[in-house]
Design a protein around this motif. Structure first.
Motif, mmCIF file in Angstrom:
data_model
loop_
_atom_site.group_PDB
_atom_site.id
_atom_site.type_symbol
_atom_site.label_atom_id
_atom_site.label_comp_id
_atom_site.label_asym_id
_atom_site.label_seq_id
_atom_site.Cartn_x
_atom_site.Cartn_y
_atom_site.Cartn_z
ATOM 1 N N PRO A 275 0.839 -1.205 0.000
ATOM 2 C CA PRO A 275 0.000 0.000 0.000
ATOM 3 C C PRO A 275 0.871 1.252 0.000
ATOM 4 O O PRO A 275 2.085 1.169 0.254
ATOM 5 N N PRO A 276 0.290 2.413 -0.271
ATOM 6 C CA PRO A 276 1.060 3.657 -0.154
ATOM 7 C C PRO A 276 1.609 3.807 1.264
ATOM 8 O O PRO A 276 0.973 3.394 2.237
ATOM 9 N N LEU A 277 2.798 4.386 1.375
ATOM 10 C CA LEU A 277 3.438 4.594 2.666
ATOM 11 C C LEU A 277 3.586 6.076 2.947
ATOM 12 O O LEU A 277 3.853 6.866 2.031
ATOM 13 N N PRO A 278 3.463 6.480 4.210
ATOM 14 C CA PRO A 278 3.704 7.880 4.533
ATOM 15 C C PRO A 278 5.165 8.241 4.333
ATOM 16 O O PRO A 278 6.043 7.368 4.349
ATOM 17 N N ARG A 279 5.400 9.498 4.170
ATOM 18 C CA ARG A 279 6.748 9.986 3.904
ATOM 19 C C ARG A 279 7.759 9.505 4.945
ATOM 20 O O ARG A 279 8.870 9.111 4.604
ATOM 21 N N HIS A 280 7.377 9.509 6.200
ATOM 22 C CA HIS A 280 8.337 9.205 7.254
ATOM 23 C C HIS A 280 8.707 7.720 7.311
ATOM 24 O O HIS A 280 9.608 7.338 8.057
ATOM 25 N N GLU A 281 8.057 6.875 6.514
ATOM 26 C CA GLU A 281 8.403 5.453 6.479
ATOM 27 C C GLU A 281 9.128 5.045 5.200
ATOM 28 O O GLU A 281 9.692 3.948 5.130
ATOM 29 N N ILE A 282 9.141 5.907 4.209
ATOM 30 C CA ILE A 282 9.598 5.487 2.883
ATOM 31 C C ILE A 282 11.093 5.215 2.823
ATOM 32 O O ILE A 282 11.558 4.347 2.078
ATOM 33 N N PHE A 283 11.888 5.922 3.636
ATOM 34 C CA PHE A 283 13.331 5.724 3.568
ATOM 35 C C PHE A 283 13.727 4.310 3.994
ATOM 36 O O PHE A 283 14.689 3.746 3.477
ATOM 37 N N GLN A 284 13.008 3.726 4.959
ATOM 38 C CA GLN A 284 13.309 2.358 5.371
ATOM 39 C C GLN A 284 13.108 1.383 4.223
ATOM 40 O O GLN A 284 13.896 0.453 4.035
ATOM 41 N N LEU A 285 12.055 1.605 3.441
ATOM 42 C CA LEU A 285 11.812 0.725 2.308
ATOM 43 C C LEU A 285 12.908 0.877 1.252
ATOM 44 O O LEU A 285 13.402 -0.120 0.700
ATOM 45 N N PHE A 286 13.311 2.098 0.974
ATOM 46 C CA PHE A 286 14.412 2.302 0.026
ATOM 47 C C PHE A 286 15.686 1.618 0.513
ATOM 48 O O PHE A 286 16.478 1.105 -0.288
ATOM 49 N N SER A 287 15.899 1.609 1.827
ATOM 50 C CA SER A 287 17.152 1.072 2.361
ATOM 51 C C SER A 287 17.308 -0.422 2.143
ATOM 52 O O SER A 287 18.429 -0.936 2.137
ATOM 53 N N ILE A 288 16.200 -1.169 1.972
ATOM 54 C CA ILE A 288 16.322 -2.614 1.753
ATOM 55 C C ILE A 288 16.326 -2.974 0.268
ATOM 56 O O ILE A 288 16.426 -4.149 -0.086
ATOM 57 N N ALA A 289 16.220 -1.972 -0.589
ATOM 58 C CA ALA A 289 16.221 -2.237 -2.033
ATOM 59 C C ALA A 289 17.650 -2.372 -2.549
ATOM 60 O O ALA A 289 18.558 -1.651 -2.119
ATOM 61 N N ASP A 290 17.838 -3.275 -3.481
ATOM 62 C CA ASP A 290 19.135 -3.407 -4.148
ATOM 63 C C ASP A 290 19.267 -2.378 -5.261
ATOM 64 O O ASP A 290 20.377 -1.988 -5.627
ATOM 65 N N ALA A 291 18.137 -1.946 -5.798
ATOM 66 C CA ALA A 291 18.093 -0.872 -6.794
ATOM 67 C C ALA A 291 16.680 -0.324 -6.820
ATOM 68 O O ALA A 291 15.722 -1.042 -6.518
ATOM 69 N N SER A 292 16.546 0.941 -7.163
ATOM 70 C CA SER A 292 15.219 1.516 -7.357
ATOM 71 C C SER A 292 15.105 1.995 -8.795
ATOM 72 O O SER A 292 16.120 2.285 -9.441
ATOM 73 N N VAL A 293 13.870 2.057 -9.264
ATOM 74 C CA VAL A 293 13.631 2.452 -10.656
ATOM 75 C C VAL A 293 12.869 3.778 -10.692
ATOM 76 O O VAL A 293 11.852 3.935 -10.012
#
Length: 399
Positions: A275-293
Motif C-alpha cells: 500500500p502507499p506509505l507515509p513519507r516518514h516510512e519510505i526511507f526504510q523501504l528504500f534502504s532494503i532495495a538493491d536498486a530503485s527504478v
C-alpha cells in the motif's frame, strides 16, 4: 519578512508524497512569517496523524478543491481553475506580504500568484516544478492548437513577470534561458531530499522479514502509478525475470495504473504490491532495495524533470535506474550511483538487472557514491539559505 506561498498540492510527512515545501516552510518559519495558500486535496490522503498538517508558525489558508491522479482532462481543468480563482481572491484579502512564492504545477497556480503580485505591488518568485504547458501538451491533454498557443503565451508572460525563477533541474534552467530569460534571474534548486538518520542492518532485516523479502534481491518502484510513469514497462520486465525467483519487484504508491499492478501481482510471484506509505516510512523501504527504478515514458519534456524518488533513493545509498536521456542519466553515470536503460525497453531493463544485481562489489561502490552525492548536492536543508537569499534580494530590489 512575510512570505506567501501559493502551492495547490501541499502535503505533509503523513502523506505518500515528497515534502519539499514542508521542509522549506518548517525552517523558514523559524525566522519569517509564512502564509500558505493551498488546497485540501491531500489532507484526506494522510495515512498517519504524526505530524501537524502545516509546520508550526505557518498560517494556513485552505481551499476546498479535490484532486485525484485518475481525473480526466475536464476534471483537472475544473480543479486547476477553481483553485486559481479562489487563491487569487484569498491573496487579495490576506495581509500584504513582502514576497509571493508561486509554485507550478499547474501553471494556473503561478498565474494566481502573479496576479496577486501585480495587484498588491510586491515581487513574486516562480518555482517551476514541471515544464508546463509542454508536459500536458506532449501527453495529449491539450489537443486544441489555439489553447496550446494561449498556454505558451501565459508561460512566457509568467517568466517575464517573475522577479526570480527557480527551476528544479539544469535541463529546466536551459529551457527557460532559451526563452530569452536572463541567467541572473534564474537559480536551480533541484527537488532534493531530507537526509535520514542511518538505518541499521537490524532494522533492515526486520523489515525484510515483515514483508517476506528474506533472501530476495529487491527492485523498488516507489511513487505515482501515473500515465507518464511507464508502469507497463516495469511489469513486462518483471515477466522476463520470472526465471530468477530471487529477484522481486516491489511497488508502493497509487495512481492510474494501480489496477494493472494488482492484476500482475496476482499472476506473478516476483511482484509484491504494498500500500502507499507515509513519507516518514519510505526511507526504510528504500534502504532494503538493491536498486530503485525511476521510470517515465519517452517524452522529450520528461528529460528535464526532477523526480523526488530519485533523491530519496540516493539519500539511503540505493542505486537508481533512470529511463530518461536527460540530466538524470548524466547524473547516475558521472557520479556512479546507478545506471540508465532506455524508456519503454523492458528487455534492456531485465537484462541490466540480471547483470548488475550479480555484481556485488560494483553495487557496493554505487551505494557509497549514492549516499555521498545525496549529502553533498541534494540535502534540502542546505538549499534553504539559497532560497532565503533569493527572497531577500527580490524584496530589496523592489524597495
Amino acid at each position: 519578512m512575510h512570505i506567501a506561498l501559493f502551492h495547490q498540492y501541499h502535503h505533509n510527512p503523513d502523506c505518500p508524497a515528497t515534502c519539499r515545501h514542508y521542509t522549506f516552510m518548517a525552517e523558514l518559519a523559524k525566522q519569517h512569517q509564512i502564509t500558505l495558500i493551498t488546497s485540501n486535496a491531500w489532507e484526506s490522503k494522510r495515512l498517519t496523524q504524526l505530524y501537524d498538517w502545516v509546520p508550526p508558525g505557518v498560517e494556513l489558508v485552505s481551499i476546498d478543491v479535490p484532486y485525484f491522479n485518475k481525473m480526466g482532462v475536464v476534471q483537472r481543468v475544473k480543479a486547476f481553475s477553481s483553485f486559481a480563482t479562489h487563491a487569487f481572491v484569498k491573496g487579495l484579502r490576506m495581509p500584504k506580504p513582502d514576497v509571493i512564492w508561486g509554485v507550478s504545477t499547474p501553471l494556473t497556480t503561478a498565474w494566481a500568484a502573479a496576479q496577486v503580485s501585480r495587484f498588491r505591488k510586491v515581487p513574486w518568485v516562480f518555482e517551476v516544478q514541471d515544464l508546463w504547458p509542454s508536459f500536458p501538451i506532449q501527453m495529449g491533454a491539450v489537443p486544441s492548437t489555439l489553447a496550446q498557443r494561449q498556454l505558451y503565451r501565459m508561460e512566457a508572460s509568467l517568466y517575464r513577470q517573475a522577479a526570480h525563477i527557480i527551476p528544479l533541474s539544469s535541463d529546466m534552467e536551459r529551457y527557460i534561458l532559451d526563452k530569452g530569460i536572463s541567467p541572473q534571474k534564474v537559480t536551480t534548486l533541484v527537488n532534493g531530499t531530507e537526509i535520514p538518520a542511518p538505518i541499521s542492518l537490524t532494522e533492515q532485516q526486520a523489515l525484510r522479514e515483515r514483508l517476506g523479502l528474506q533472501g530476495k534481491r529487491v527492485v523498488l518502484y516507489a511513487g505515482t502509478y501515473g500515465r507518464a510513469n511507464d508502469i507497463p514497462m516495469l511489469v513486462n520486465a518483471s515477466k522476463l525475470l520470472q526465471h530468477q525467483p530471487d529477484i522481486c519487484f516491489v511497488f508502493t504508491g497509487q495512481g492510474f495504473d494501480a489496477p494493472l499492478l494488482e492484476t500482475a501481482a496476482k499472476q506473478q510471484s516476483n511482484i509484491k504490491l504494498l500500500p502507499p506509505l507515509p513519507r516518514h516510512e519510505i526511507f526504510q523501504l528504500f534502504s532494503i532495495a538493491d536498486a530503485s527504478v525511476v521510470s517515465f515514458i519517452h517524452l522529450p519534456v520528461l528529460e528535464a524533470n526532477s523526480p523526488g524518488k530519485l533523491f530519496d533513493s540516493l539519500a539511503v545509498g540505493t542505486p537508481v535506474i533512470v529511463t530518461n536521456p536527460g540530466w538524470t542519466k548524466k547524473l547516475v553515470e558521472t557520479q556512479g550511483c546507478g545506471w540508465y536503460v532506455p524508456a519503454g525497453d523492458a528487455q534492456a531493463l531485465a537484462h541490466s538487472l540480471e547483470h548488475k544485481l550479480s555484481q556485488r562489489e560494483d553495487r557496493a561502490t554505487m551505494r557509497k557514491n549514492a549516499a555521498h552525492v545525496a549529502r553533498e548536492q541534494f540535502d534540502r536543508l542546505k538549499m534553504i539559505p539559497v532560497l532565503e537569499k533569493i527572497f531577500e534580494q527580490v524584496v530589496q530590489l523592489k524597495r
